[in-house]
Design a protein around this motif. Structure first.
Motif, PDB file in Angstrom:
ATOM      1  N   LEU A   1       0.815  -1.212   0.000  1.00 48.54           N
ATOM      2  CA  LEU A   1       0.000   0.000   0.000  1.00 48.54           C
ATOM      3  C   LEU A   1       0.851   1.265   0.000  1.00 48.54           C
ATOM      4  CD1 LEU A   1      -2.886  -1.120   2.377  1.00 48.54           C
ATOM      5  CD2 LEU A   1      -2.877  -1.031  -0.110  1.00 48.54           C
ATOM      6  N   ALA A   2       2.025   1.214   0.621  1.00 47.32           N
ATOM      7  CA  ALA A   2       2.917   2.384   0.645  1.00 47.32           C
ATOM      8  C   ALA A   2       3.440   2.721  -0.751  1.00 47.32           C
ATOM      9  CB  ALA A   2       4.080   2.134   1.597  1.00 47.32           C
ATOM     10  N   ASP A   3       3.470   1.729  -1.661  1.00 51.84           N
ATOM     11  CA  ASP A   3       3.957   1.962  -3.021  1.00 51.84           C
ATOM     12  C   ASP A   3       2.879   2.508  -3.953  1.00 51.84           C
ATOM     13  OD1 ASP A   3       6.393   1.025  -2.193  1.00 51.84           O
ATOM     14  OD2 ASP A   3       6.168  -0.956  -3.120  1.00 51.84           O
ATOM     15  N   LEU A   4       1.612   2.469  -3.531  1.00 53.55           N
ATOM     16  CA  LEU A   4       0.534   2.962  -4.378  1.00 53.55           C
ATOM     17  C   LEU A   4       0.475   4.481  -4.319  1.00 53.55           C
ATOM     18  CD1 LEU A   4      -2.304   0.433  -3.479  1.00 53.55           C
ATOM     19  CD2 LEU A   4      -0.735   0.354  -5.423  1.00 53.55           C
ATOM     20  N   ALA A   5       0.016   5.085  -5.401  1.00 53.21           N
ATOM     21  CA  ALA A   5      -0.117   6.543  -5.444  1.00 53.21           C
ATOM     22  C   ALA A   5      -1.133   6.984  -4.399  1.00 53.21           C
ATOM     23  CB  ALA A   5      -0.565   6.983  -6.829  1.00 53.21           C
ATOM     24  N   ALA A   6      -0.731   7.924  -3.550  1.00 50.15           N
ATOM     25  CA  ALA A   6      -1.557   8.338  -2.412  1.00 50.15           C
ATOM     26  C   ALA A   6      -2.767   9.159  -2.821  1.00 50.15           C
ATOM     27  CB  ALA A   6      -0.718   9.115  -1.405  1.00 50.15           C
ATOM     28  N   ARG A   7      -2.856   9.546  -4.088  1.00 53.64           N
ATOM     29  CA  ARG A   7      -4.009  10.347  -4.529  1.00 53.64           C
ATOM     30  C   ARG A   7      -4.830   9.675  -5.612  1.00 53.64           C
ATOM     31  NH1 ARG A   7      -1.612  16.480  -4.651  1.00 53.64           N
ATOM     32  NH2 ARG A   7      -0.791  16.390  -2.548  1.00 53.64           N
ATOM     33  N   ASP A   8      -4.342   8.557  -6.097  1.00 53.13           N
ATOM     34  CA  ASP A   8      -5.020   7.896  -7.205  1.00 53.13           C
ATOM     35  C   ASP A   8      -5.740   6.635  -6.747  1.00 53.13           C
ATOM     36  OD1 ASP A   8      -4.024   9.793  -8.960  1.00 53.13           O
ATOM     37  OD2 ASP A   8      -2.256   8.590  -9.464  1.00 53.13           O
ATOM     38  N   VAL A   9      -6.821   6.335  -7.449  1.00 56.01           N
ATOM     39  CA  VAL A   9      -7.562   5.106  -7.224  1.00 56.01           C
ATOM     40  C   VAL A   9      -6.818   3.979  -7.941  1.00 56.01           C
ATOM     41  CG1 VAL A   9      -9.731   3.929  -7.737  1.00 56.01           C
ATOM     42  CG2 VAL A   9      -9.760   6.305  -6.973  1.00 56.01           C
ATOM     43  N   THR A  10      -6.710   2.825  -7.282  1.00 57.58           N
ATOM     44  CA  THR A  10      -6.073   1.649  -7.882  1.00 57.58           C
ATOM     45  C   THR A  10      -7.147   0.603  -8.128  1.00 57.58           C
ATOM     46  OG1 THR A  10      -4.027   2.088  -6.682  1.00 57.58           O
ATOM     47  CG2 THR A  10      -4.323  -0.139  -7.533  1.00 57.58           C
ATOM     48  N   GLU A  11      -7.190   0.093  -9.346  1.00 57.65           N
ATOM     49  CA  GLU A  11      -8.181  -0.919  -9.690  1.00 57.65           C
ATOM     50  C   GLU A  11      -7.486  -2.189 -10.168  1.00 57.65           C
ATOM     51  OE1 GLU A  11     -10.739   0.964 -12.561  1.00 57.65           O
ATOM     52  OE2 GLU A  11     -11.855   2.008 -10.994  1.00 57.65           O
ATOM     53  N   ARG A  12      -8.041  -3.327  -9.774  1.00 58.84           N
ATOM     54  CA  ARG A  12      -7.536  -4.624 -10.206  1.00 58.84           C
ATOM     55  C   ARG A  12      -8.743  -5.537 -10.432  1.00 58.84           C
ATOM     56  NH1 ARG A  12      -3.273  -2.200  -9.884  1.00 58.84           N
ATOM     57  NH2 ARG A  12      -1.266  -2.965  -9.184  1.00 58.84           N
ATOM     58  N   VAL A  13      -8.596  -6.454 -11.372  1.00 64.66           N
ATOM     59  CA  VAL A  13      -9.595  -7.488 -11.597  1.00 64.66           C
ATOM     60  C   VAL A  13      -8.879  -8.827 -11.528  1.00 64.66           C
ATOM     61  CG1 VAL A  13     -11.274  -8.470 -13.199  1.00 64.66           C
ATOM     62  CG2 VAL A  13     -11.035  -5.989 -13.029  1.00 64.66           C
ATOM     63  N   LEU A  14      -9.335  -9.684 -10.615  1.00 68.49           N
ATOM     64  CA  LEU A  14      -8.746 -11.013 -10.443  1.00 68.49           C
ATOM     65  C   LEU A  14      -9.658 -12.050 -11.095  1.00 68.49           C
ATOM     66  CD1 LEU A  14      -7.811 -10.817  -6.652  1.00 68.49           C
ATOM     67  CD2 LEU A  14      -6.473 -10.036  -8.609  1.00 68.49           C
ATOM     68  N   GLU A  15      -9.106 -12.779 -12.051  1.00 69.77           N
ATOM     69  CA  GLU A  15      -9.826 -13.868 -12.707  1.00 69.77           C
ATOM     70  C   GLU A  15      -8.840 -15.023 -12.892  1.00 69.77           C
ATOM     71  OE1 GLU A  15     -13.232 -12.291 -15.522  1.00 69.77           O
ATOM     72  OE2 GLU A  15     -11.340 -11.286 -16.029  1.00 69.77           O
ATOM     73  N   PRO A  16      -8.715 -15.888 -11.881  1.00 65.09           N
ATOM     74  CA  PRO A  16      -7.715 -16.958 -11.944  1.00 65.09           C
ATOM     75  C   PRO A  16      -8.044 -17.984 -13.033  1.00 65.09           C
ATOM     76  CG  PRO A  16      -9.134 -17.264 -10.051  1.00 65.09           C
ATOM     77  CD  PRO A  16      -9.503 -15.941 -10.659  1.00 65.09           C
ATOM     78  N   ASP A  17      -6.994 -18.647 -13.513  1.00 64.76           N
ATOM     79  CA  ASP A  17      -7.167 -19.717 -14.492  1.00 64.76           C
ATOM     80  C   ASP A  17      -7.712 -20.963 -13.782  1.00 64.76           C
ATOM     81  OD1 ASP A  17      -5.004 -20.692 -13.062  1.00 64.76           O
ATOM     82  OD2 ASP A  17      -3.581 -20.497 -14.713  1.00 64.76           O
ATOM     83  N   ALA A  18      -7.856 -22.046 -14.532  1.00 60.98           N
ATOM     84  CA  ALA A  18      -8.435 -23.282 -13.978  1.00 60.98           C
ATOM     85  C   ALA A  18      -7.628 -23.808 -12.791  1.00 60.98           C
ATOM     86  CB  ALA A  18      -8.536 -24.342 -15.065  1.00 60.98           C
ATOM     87  N   ALA A  19      -6.296 -23.754 -12.886  1.00 56.50           N
ATOM     88  CA  ALA A  19      -5.460 -24.237 -11.779  1.00 56.50           C
ATOM     89  C   ALA A  19      -5.642 -23.361 -10.545  1.00 56.50           C
ATOM     90  CB  ALA A  19      -3.993 -24.271 -12.200  1.00 56.50           C
ATOM     91  N   GLY A  20      -5.747 -22.050 -10.733  1.00 58.16           N
ATOM     92  CA  GLY A  20      -5.971 -21.136  -9.615  1.00 58.16           C
ATOM     93  C   GLY A  20      -7.322 -21.359  -8.965  1.00 58.16           C
ATOM     94  N   ARG A  21      -8.364 -21.569  -9.783  1.00 53.92           N
ATOM     95  CA  ARG A  21      -9.703 -21.841  -9.232  1.00 53.92           C
ATOM     96  C   ARG A  21      -9.714 -23.166  -8.475  1.00 53.92           C
ATOM     97  NH1 ARG A  21     -11.064 -20.297 -14.433  1.00 53.92           N
ATOM     98  NH2 ARG A  21     -11.807 -22.402 -14.918  1.00 53.92           N
ATOM     99  N   ALA A  22      -8.988 -24.163  -8.996  1.00 53.00           N
ATOM    100  CA  ALA A  22      -8.913 -25.462  -8.304  1.00 53.00           C
ATOM    101  C   ALA A  22      -8.205 -25.313  -6.956  1.00 53.00           C
ATOM    102  CB  ALA A  22      -8.187 -26.482  -9.176  1.00 53.00           C
ATOM    103  N   ALA A  23      -7.149 -24.502  -6.905  1.00 51.89           N
ATOM    104  CA  ALA A  23      -6.436 -24.278  -5.640  1.00 51.89           C
ATOM    105  C   ALA A  23      -7.324 -23.540  -4.644  1.00 51.89           C
ATOM    106  CB  ALA A  23      -5.150 -23.490  -5.889  1.00 51.89           C
ATOM    107  N   LEU A  24      -8.097 -22.556  -5.115  1.00 55.22           N
ATOM    108  CA  LEU A  24      -9.023 -21.842  -4.230  1.00 55.22           C
ATOM    109  C   LEU A  24     -10.097 -22.789  -3.701  1.00 55.22           C
ATOM    110  CD1 LEU A  24      -9.459 -18.536  -6.289  1.00 55.22           C
ATOM    111  CD2 LEU A  24      -8.283 -18.766  -4.095  1.00 55.22           C
ATOM    112  N   ALA A  25     -10.632 -23.650  -4.568  1.00 52.77           N
ATOM    113  CA  ALA A  25     -11.658 -24.615  -4.149  1.00 52.77           C
ATOM    114  C   ALA A  25     -11.090 -25.579  -3.113  1.00 52.77           C
ATOM    115  CB  ALA A  25     -12.193 -25.376  -5.357  1.00 52.77           C
ATOM    116  N   ALA A  26      -9.871 -26.048  -3.329  1.00 57.09           N
ATOM    117  CA  ALA A  26      -9.245 -26.963  -2.368  1.00 57.09           C
ATOM    118  C   ALA A  26      -9.053 -26.280  -1.020  1.00 57.09           C
ATOM    119  CB  ALA A  26      -7.902 -27.456  -2.914  1.00 57.09           C
TER     120      ALA A  26
END
Length: 186
Positions: free
Chosen positions: A12-37
């Motif tokens: 958080l200290a590296d993010l711009a202190a005046r700007d909005v930061t946006e991210r979209v997380l969409e894991p692949d099949a292996a990532g979704r399987a790890a989350l489910a496990a």
């Protein structure tokens, strides 16, 4: 947490202190399987976590996110797969001057349950995983499945049934024994 889990860590200290930061997380099949496990469920078919981090004041941050997921869990009655769509709005506030509530074994719930201490790093997948865990149906059931009554008793004894525990079951039984079982008008 498992090392196979996807990660999206931000300092958080590296993010711009005046700007909005946006991210979209969409894991692949292996990532979704790890989350489910990690959650102990059968699978995650779709997963999307759209995050907006907004600076608040000099050091505080707010996180607003939309979680969308299609999960597969085992039915609690038949163990058949049950698919559930989850759409949740997530809000968190990370505060630099956070102090832990004081108290012994019992403490009162804070007025603002979205407030948390400001971390040095924030893993967005950890936030998403926590939100998904809280949104999962605790007792998923396949369509049309009902719980049957389980009856247990020692040999030679009359089993206690759910019907016997209802408030007026004893009065009905007494009425039947006294001969007032009919409801005909007099």
């Amino acid at each position: 947490m498992s090392s196979d889990l996807p990660s999206e860590t931000l300092r958080l200290a590296d993010l711009a202190a005046r700007d909005v930061t946006e991210r979209v997380l969409e894991p692949d099949a292996a990532g979704r399987a790890a989350l489910a496990a990690e959650l102990g469920i059968e699978g995650i078919r779709k997963f999307r976590f759209a995050v907006t981090l907004t600076p608040r004041g000099k050091a505080d941050w707010s996180l607003d996110a939309d979680l969308g997921a299609t999960v597969v869990q085992a039915c609690v009655v038949t163990l058949d797969p049950v698919t559930t769509r989850i759409d949740e709005r997530i809000s968190r506030r990370f505060l630099a001057d956070w102090s832990e509530p004081e108290g012994g074994t019992e403490i009162e719930m804070p007025d603002d349950e979205t407030a948390e201490p400001l971390p040095a790093t924030l893993d967005l997948y950890e936030v998403a995983l926590e939100a998904l865990a809280l949104a999962l149906p605790p007792y998923p059931r396949a369509d049309g499945v009902e719980m049957d009554e389980a009856v247990f008793a020692e040999p030679g004894t009359e089993p206690l049934r759910d019907e016997d525990l209802k408030p007026f079951a004893g009065l009905k039984d007494l009425k039947d024994r006294l001969g007032g079982g009919g409801d005909e008008e007099k």
